[in-house]
Design an enzyme around this catalytic site. Structure first.
Site, PDB file in Angstrom:
ATOM      1  N   HIS A  83       0.857  -1.189   0.000  1.00  0.00           N
ATOM      2  CA  HIS A  83       0.000   0.000   0.000  1.00  0.00           C
ATOM      3  C   HIS A  83       0.888   1.231   0.000  1.00  0.00           C
ATOM      4  O   HIS A  83       1.803   1.342   0.817  1.00  0.00           O
ATOM      5  CB  HIS A  83      -0.906   0.009   1.232  1.00  0.00           C
ATOM      6  N   HIS A 117       0.904   5.787  -1.062  1.00  0.00           N
ATOM      7  CA  HIS A 117       0.107   6.986  -1.315  1.00  0.00           C
ATOM      8  C   HIS A 117       0.587   7.617  -2.624  1.00  0.00           C
ATOM      9  O   HIS A 117       0.849   8.816  -2.686  1.00  0.00           O
ATOM     10  CB  HIS A 117       0.226   7.967  -0.154  1.00  0.00           C
ATOM     11  N   TYR A 144       0.253  -3.788 -20.807  1.00  0.00           N
ATOM     12  CA  TYR A 144       0.801  -4.232 -19.532  1.00  0.00           C
ATOM     13  C   TYR A 144      -0.109  -3.894 -18.364  1.00  0.00           C
ATOM     14  O   TYR A 144      -0.123  -4.599 -17.349  1.00  0.00           O
ATOM     15  CB  TYR A 144       2.211  -3.677 -19.329  1.00  0.00           C
TER      16      TYR A 144
END
Length: 212
Positions: free
Chosen positions: A93, A95, A120
């Site tokens: 994860h 930002h 892709y």
């Protein structure tokens, strides 16, 4: 070197690479990996660019904090992915700037934040749905991820960033990077490009065993 030690090193290597290339800043973002007896996850408020393998948190299968620094509060979200996907070995994860910017500007649609504009993107990432904004650590987000976890390869948290999963931490990072690059291409293109047509998608699906 044990498997756990190798995973600790991989988490730190991937975190440093993402941080140095601007995929995350400060203490934002987290990375986890599956163990036979639980999980490894980056500590709460840790900078991904300055991780210490020994300080990476270890959490047992029952959720007990075993070793390392205090685990990230996002572990509950990560566990929803692992619990529903036996083949997932890593979750990343960040930002990432262009993906967060996309949610501020307006995504393509809720079911897929971007149209399929590159091969892709289709092959390595697939369709990524948007989860509407909730505060960081909200149990509602984990519940929504649980509903989607075995249908997609990642989700986009509105105003926060992508959560992507794959068979390893490195592969999850590669997919996230491909997604961020696609968002960058989409935002910088004027006029915005058309999506790959149905025949192109069908050819990719047949050749590479993927599904859009």
């Amino acid at each position: 070197m044990s498997k756990e030690s190798k995973l600790r090193e991989e988490i730190c290597t991937v975190g440093k690479s993402l941080y140095e290339r601007g995929y995350t800043v400060g203490s934002a973002g987290n990375i986890s990996a599956r163990l036979e007896d639980g999980w490894l996850i980056t500590p709460t408020d840790a900078c991904l660019g300055r991780l210490d393998p020994a300080a990476v948190s270890k959490v047992a299968s029952d959720g007990e904090w075993v070793s390392g620094d205090k685990p990230s509060k996002t572990l509950a979200l990560h566990r929803q992915v692992y619990d529903r996907n036996p083949g997932v070995g890593g979750v990343v994860h960040t930002h990432s700037t262009h993906l967060v910017a996309l949610t501020l500007a307006g995504v393509f649609n809720l079911e897929g934040i971007l149209p399929p504009i590159t091969p892709y993107q289709v092959m390595k990432v697939g369709r990524i749905p948007l989860i509407p904004y909730r505060r960081p650590g909200s149990p509602e987000v984990a519940e929504r991820v649980a509903e989607l976890a075995n249908r997609v390869r990642g989700v986009m948290l509105e105003r926060l960033g992508p959560v992507v999963w794959e068979s390893s931490v490195s592969k999850a990072s590669f997919a996230l990077e491909e997604l961020e690059e696609t968002a960058r291409l989409w935002l910088m293109s004027s006029p915005q490009p058309p999506a790959l047509d149905a025949s192109a998608l069908a050819e990719l699906e047949k050749a590479f065993g993927v599904s859009w």
